[in-house]
Write an enzyme that holds these catalytic residues in place. Structure first.
Site, PDB file in Angstrom:
ATOM      1  N   TYR A 100     -23.362   1.356   3.075  1.00  0.00           N
ATOM      2  CA  TYR A 100     -22.302   0.603   3.777  1.00  0.00           C
ATOM      3  C   TYR A 100     -22.913  -0.458   4.680  1.00  0.00           C
ATOM      4  O   TYR A 100     -22.573  -1.644   4.592  1.00  0.00           O
ATOM      5  CB  TYR A 100     -21.422   1.562   4.600  1.00  0.00           C
ATOM      6  CG  TYR A 100     -20.556   0.862   5.635  1.00  0.00           C
ATOM      7  CD1 TYR A 100     -19.558  -0.021   5.246  1.00  0.00           C
ATOM      8  CD2 TYR A 100     -20.752   1.084   7.011  1.00  0.00           C
ATOM      9  CE1 TYR A 100     -18.764  -0.679   6.193  1.00  0.00           C
ATOM     10  CE2 TYR A 100     -19.962   0.445   7.955  1.00  0.00           C
ATOM     11  CZ  TYR A 100     -18.975  -0.437   7.544  1.00  0.00           C
ATOM     12  OH  TYR A 100     -18.193  -1.080   8.482  1.00  0.00           O
TER      13      TYR A 100
ATOM     14  N   GLU B 177     -23.331  -1.360  12.803  1.00  0.00           N
ATOM     15  CA  GLU B 177     -24.218  -0.531  11.964  1.00  0.00           C
ATOM     16  C   GLU B 177     -25.295  -1.358  11.267  1.00  0.00           C
ATOM     17  O   GLU B 177     -26.294  -0.820  10.800  1.00  0.00           O
ATOM     18  CB  GLU B 177     -23.387   0.283  10.968  1.00  0.00           C
ATOM     19  CG  GLU B 177     -22.371   1.151  11.688  1.00  0.00           C
ATOM     20  CD  GLU B 177     -21.679   2.203  10.836  1.00  0.00           C
ATOM     21  OE1 GLU B 177     -22.265   2.649   9.842  1.00  0.00           O
ATOM     22  OE2 GLU B 177     -20.553   2.578  11.188  1.00  0.00           O
TER      23      GLU B 177
HETATM   24  P1  NAD Z   1     -10.231   0.162   6.402  1.00  0.00           P
HETATM   25  O1  NAD Z   1     -11.038   0.859   5.347  1.00  0.00           O
HETATM   26  O2  NAD Z   1      -9.272   0.943   7.233  1.00  0.00           O
HETATM   27  O3  NAD Z   1      -9.388  -1.014   5.732  1.00  0.00           O
HETATM   28  C1  NAD Z   1      -9.937  -1.891   4.788  1.00  0.00           C
HETATM   29  C2  NAD Z   1      -8.803  -2.719   4.196  1.00  0.00           C
HETATM   30  O4  NAD Z   1      -9.389  -3.616   3.244  1.00  0.00           O
HETATM   31  C3  NAD Z   1      -7.759  -1.875   3.441  1.00  0.00           C
HETATM   32  O5  NAD Z   1      -6.461  -2.354   3.713  1.00  0.00           O
HETATM   33  C4  NAD Z   1      -8.121  -2.109   1.979  1.00  0.00           C
HETATM   34  O6  NAD Z   1      -7.003  -2.007   1.099  1.00  0.00           O
HETATM   35  C5  NAD Z   1      -8.663  -3.533   2.022  1.00  0.00           C
HETATM   36  N1  NAD Z   1      -9.600  -3.811   0.931  1.00  0.00           N
HETATM   37  C6  NAD Z   1     -10.637  -3.044   0.516  1.00  0.00           C
HETATM   38  N2  NAD Z   1     -11.246  -3.635  -0.527  1.00  0.00           N
HETATM   39  C7  NAD Z   1     -10.593  -4.798  -0.755  1.00  0.00           C
HETATM   40  C8  NAD Z   1     -10.767  -5.865  -1.681  1.00  0.00           C
HETATM   41  N3  NAD Z   1     -11.726  -5.836  -2.605  1.00  0.00           N
HETATM   42  N4  NAD Z   1      -9.925  -6.918  -1.616  1.00  0.00           N
HETATM   43  C9  NAD Z   1      -8.915  -6.969  -0.692  1.00  0.00           C
HETATM   44  N5  NAD Z   1      -8.707  -5.981   0.195  1.00  0.00           N
HETATM   45  C10 NAD Z   1      -9.533  -4.921   0.168  1.00  0.00           C
HETATM   46  O7  NAD Z   1     -11.302  -0.583   7.291  1.00  0.00           O
HETATM   47  P2  NAD Z   1     -11.313  -0.838   8.871  1.00  0.00           P
HETATM   48  O8  NAD Z   1     -11.868   0.343   9.542  1.00  0.00           O
HETATM   49  O9  NAD Z   1     -10.001  -1.371   9.283  1.00  0.00           O
HETATM   50  O10 NAD Z   1     -12.417  -1.980   8.963  1.00  0.00           O
HETATM   51  C11 NAD Z   1     -12.036  -3.356   8.854  1.00  0.00           C
HETATM   52  C12 NAD Z   1     -13.262  -4.223   9.033  1.00  0.00           C
HETATM   53  O11 NAD Z   1     -13.833  -3.982  10.320  1.00  0.00           O
HETATM   54  C13 NAD Z   1     -14.368  -3.938   8.019  1.00  0.00           C
HETATM   55  O12 NAD Z   1     -14.950  -5.159   7.653  1.00  0.00           O
HETATM   56  C14 NAD Z   1     -15.345  -3.063   8.787  1.00  0.00           C
HETATM   57  O13 NAD Z   1     -16.654  -3.243   8.298  1.00  0.00           O
HETATM   58  C15 NAD Z   1     -15.194  -3.625  10.178  1.00  0.00           C
HETATM   59  N6  NAD Z   1     -15.486  -2.684  11.274  1.00  0.00           N
HETATM   60  C16 NAD Z   1     -14.890  -1.457  11.307  1.00  0.00           C
HETATM   61  C17 NAD Z   1     -15.151  -0.598  12.370  1.00  0.00           C
HETATM   62  C18 NAD Z   1     -14.484   0.744  12.481  1.00  0.00           C
HETATM   63  O14 NAD Z   1     -14.842   1.529  13.363  1.00  0.00           O
HETATM   64  N7  NAD Z   1     -13.496   1.054  11.657  1.00  0.00           N
HETATM   65  C19 NAD Z   1     -16.038  -0.993  13.382  1.00  0.00           C
HETATM   66  C20 NAD Z   1     -16.631  -2.249  13.306  1.00  0.00           C
HETATM   67  C21 NAD Z   1     -16.340  -3.087  12.255  1.00  0.00           C
HETATM   68  P1  TYD Z   2     -17.345   8.024  11.035  1.00  0.00           P
HETATM   69  O1  TYD Z   2     -15.988   8.166  11.655  1.00  0.00           O
HETATM   70  O2  TYD Z   2     -17.477   8.246   9.560  1.00  0.00           O
HETATM   71  O3  TYD Z   2     -17.915   6.611  11.467  1.00  0.00           O
HETATM   72  P2  TYD Z   2     -19.419   5.985  11.278  1.00  0.00           P
HETATM   73  O4  TYD Z   2     -20.185   6.823  10.346  1.00  0.00           O
HETATM   74  O5  TYD Z   2     -19.128   4.643  10.719  1.00  0.00           O
HETATM   75  O6  TYD Z   2     -20.010   5.955  12.653  1.00  0.00           O
HETATM   76  O7  TYD Z   2     -18.323   9.056  11.735  1.00  0.00           O
HETATM   77  C1  TYD Z   2     -18.524   9.034  13.142  1.00  0.00           C
HETATM   78  C2  TYD Z   2     -19.575  10.069  13.457  1.00  0.00           C
HETATM   79  O8  TYD Z   2     -19.042  11.363  13.158  1.00  0.00           O
HETATM   80  C3  TYD Z   2     -20.820   9.939  12.603  1.00  0.00           C
HETATM   81  O9  TYD Z   2     -21.952  10.295  13.405  1.00  0.00           O
HETATM   82  C4  TYD Z   2     -20.630  10.966  11.501  1.00  0.00           C
HETATM   83  C5  TYD Z   2     -19.836  12.056  12.178  1.00  0.00           C
HETATM   84  N1  TYD Z   2     -18.889  12.813  11.318  1.00  0.00           N
HETATM   85  C6  TYD Z   2     -18.905  14.210  11.356  1.00  0.00           C
HETATM   86  O10 TYD Z   2     -19.691  14.835  12.082  1.00  0.00           O
HETATM   87  N2  TYD Z   2     -18.013  14.878  10.561  1.00  0.00           N
HETATM   88  C7  TYD Z   2     -17.133  14.234   9.737  1.00  0.00           C
HETATM   89  O11 TYD Z   2     -16.354  14.908   9.010  1.00  0.00           O
HETATM   90  C8  TYD Z   2     -17.125  12.806   9.724  1.00  0.00           C
HETATM   91  C9  TYD Z   2     -16.181  12.034   8.839  1.00  0.00           C
HETATM   92  C10 TYD Z   2     -18.018  12.128  10.544  1.00  0.00           C
END
Ligand code: NAD
Ligand code: TYD
Length: 359
Positions: A165, A142
């Site tokens: 974000y 992103e």
């Molecule tokens: P998540 O929100 O599921 O988990 C985040 C974790 O970090 C939680 O366990 C939370 O308790 C912990 N946390 C939050 N604030 C904290 C703090 N101040 N100190 C210590 N711990 C803290 O997130 P996720 O989806 O597992 O994402 C993990 C990483 O991967 C992030 O850096 C995110 O930017 C990156 N990422 C996520 C996605 C995705 O699709 N979910 C994709 C690409 C990159």
């Molecule tokens: P999301 O899972 O929040 O991931 P990101 O915004 O990091 O890509 O959302 C994925 C896509 O789905 C995004 O285009 C926003 C859309 N979305 C909905 O349409 N409805 C919802 O309730 C949510 C949470 C996301």
């Protein structure tokens, strides 16, 4: 002299955010695959962190949990002083775009200040000898902004974050690179596309929709559902992190993606189709739950990753087709409905009410 590949060298790794979605898969992989590594999971246990995500490994002899904030410099410095940490896998973050729109400062604190705090601690602790150390920063596609209907994000695509974000993650990436260029800190970064799979918190599109289909509740789709995301099964992501951590070049960035683009509407239709079959419902019944709601502010149109560098240099490719990954994911949620109801109770119920019913 016998040469030990790096995976056999004793290491102490600090994984941050290990109780979250991706962090729990990453922690499980490293704890099980590298029993000779000591793994310390530092997690603040925010609403998104859940120790039950790690139940199966919580008693492993090489796994240790510390509850705390990555922006707490005293705690982070103490961890570096007390353990001979050789590597950091920095996963902790505030990760939900919608929450960043209502509370941007929480994202600055954890994602920017937290990352800078960890970088400073690593620099201080490792300054006498940077060899065999790695600070691996886990980031998102992103940061590159939003694509039109064609094109891909490459590692050298200019940053153009457009949500609080992504702005906070872009800033953290810049700090990581700045520590490499300014102090020579041995860093690696990966930027990954949208993940899905077990233990995904049900505020994100796929698990939220699975939960609502189970409960016959409306499926909120922002705008017209035309936005496109590139979905990757979470276990493929953490497998890529393992490869990059051990074999990637210091100072480099690697894009990780699924080559798997779906509009939100088509994705939810596929989810409805599979869930109707699994729940024994009449074909087409879950689709009737689709409800178009007000669009997300500043909603990025399309993300798509070019992961050629990772494939060519390190041989990584996604292992699962989307239909198969979605099938596995739905099965996991259907078999873990207690987990689902536990995480959607309490504070999350208040958030859901605020986000979808008071707008
Ligand atoms: P998540 O929100 O599921 O988990 C985040 C974790 O970090 C939680 O366990 C939370 O308790 C912990 N946390 C939050 N604030 C904290 C703090 N101040 N100190 C210590 N711990 C803290 O997130 P996720 O989806 O597992 O994402 C993990 C990483 O991967 C992030 O850096 C995110 O930017 C990156 N990422 C996520 C996605 C995705 O699709 N979910 C994709 C690409 C990159
Ligand atoms: P999301 O899972 O929040 O991931 P990101 O915004 O990091 O890509 O959302 C994925 C896509 O789905 C995004 O285009 C926003 C859309 N979305 C909905 O349409 N409805 C919802 O309730 C949510 C949470 C996301």
């Amino acid at each position: 002299m016998y040469f030990y590949p790096s995976k056999f060298i004793m290491q102490t790794l600090l994984i941050t955010g290990g109780a979250g979605f991706i962090g729990s898969h990453l922690t499980r992989l490293f704890v099980q695959k590298y029993p000779h590594y000591k793994i310390i999971n530092l997690d603040a246990l925010t609403y998104a962190g859940n120790l039950s995500n790690l139940k199966d490994i919580e008693n492993a002899p090489n796994y240790f949990f510390v509850k705390g904030d990555v922006a707490d410099a005293a705690l982070v410095n103490k961890l570096f002083a007390e353990h001979s940490i050789t590597g950091v896998l920095h996963c902790a973050a505030e990760s939900h775009v919608d929450r960043s729109i209502s509370d941007p400062l929480a994202f600055v604190k954890t994602n920017v200040v937290g990352t800078a705090t960890l970088l400073l601690a690593a620099k201080e602790s490792w300054k006498a000898d940077y060899s065999n150390k790695v600070f691996y920063h886990i980031s998102t596609d992103e940061v590159y902004g939003s694509l039109g209907s064609t094109g891909f994000f490459y590692e050298n695509t200019a940053y153009d974050p457009r949500s609080p974000y992504s702005a906070s993650k872009a800033s953290s990436d810049h700090f990581v690179r700045a520590f490499y260029h300014t102090y020579g800190l041995p860093v690696k970064i990966s930027n990954c596309s949208n993940n899905y799979g077990p233990y995904h918190f049900p505020e994100k599109l796929i698990p939220l929709s699975i939960n609502n289909i189970i409960q016959n509740k409306p499926l909120p789709i922002y705008g017209k559902g035309e936005n496109v995301r590139d979905w990757l099964f979470v276990e493929d992501h953490v497998r890529a992190i393992d490869i990059i951590y051990h074999k990637g070049k210091i100072g480099e960035t690697y894009n990780i993606g699924g080559h798997n683009e779906w509009t939100n509407l088509n994705l939810i239709k596929e989810l409805c189709r599979q869930m109707d079959q699994k729940l024994g419902r009449e074909a087409g019944s879950s689709e009737k739950l689709i409800s178009f709601v007000k669009d997300r502010a500043g909603h990025d149109l399309r993300y798509a990753i070019d992961a050629t560098k990772l494939k060519d240099e390190l041989g990584w490719m996604p292992s699962l087709q989307f239909e198969e990954g979605l099938n596995k994911t739905i099965d996991w949620y259907l078999s873990n409905q207690q987990w689902l109801s536990d995480v959607v109770s309490g504070h999350y119920a208040d958030y859901y009410e605020e986000q979808y019913h008071k707008r």
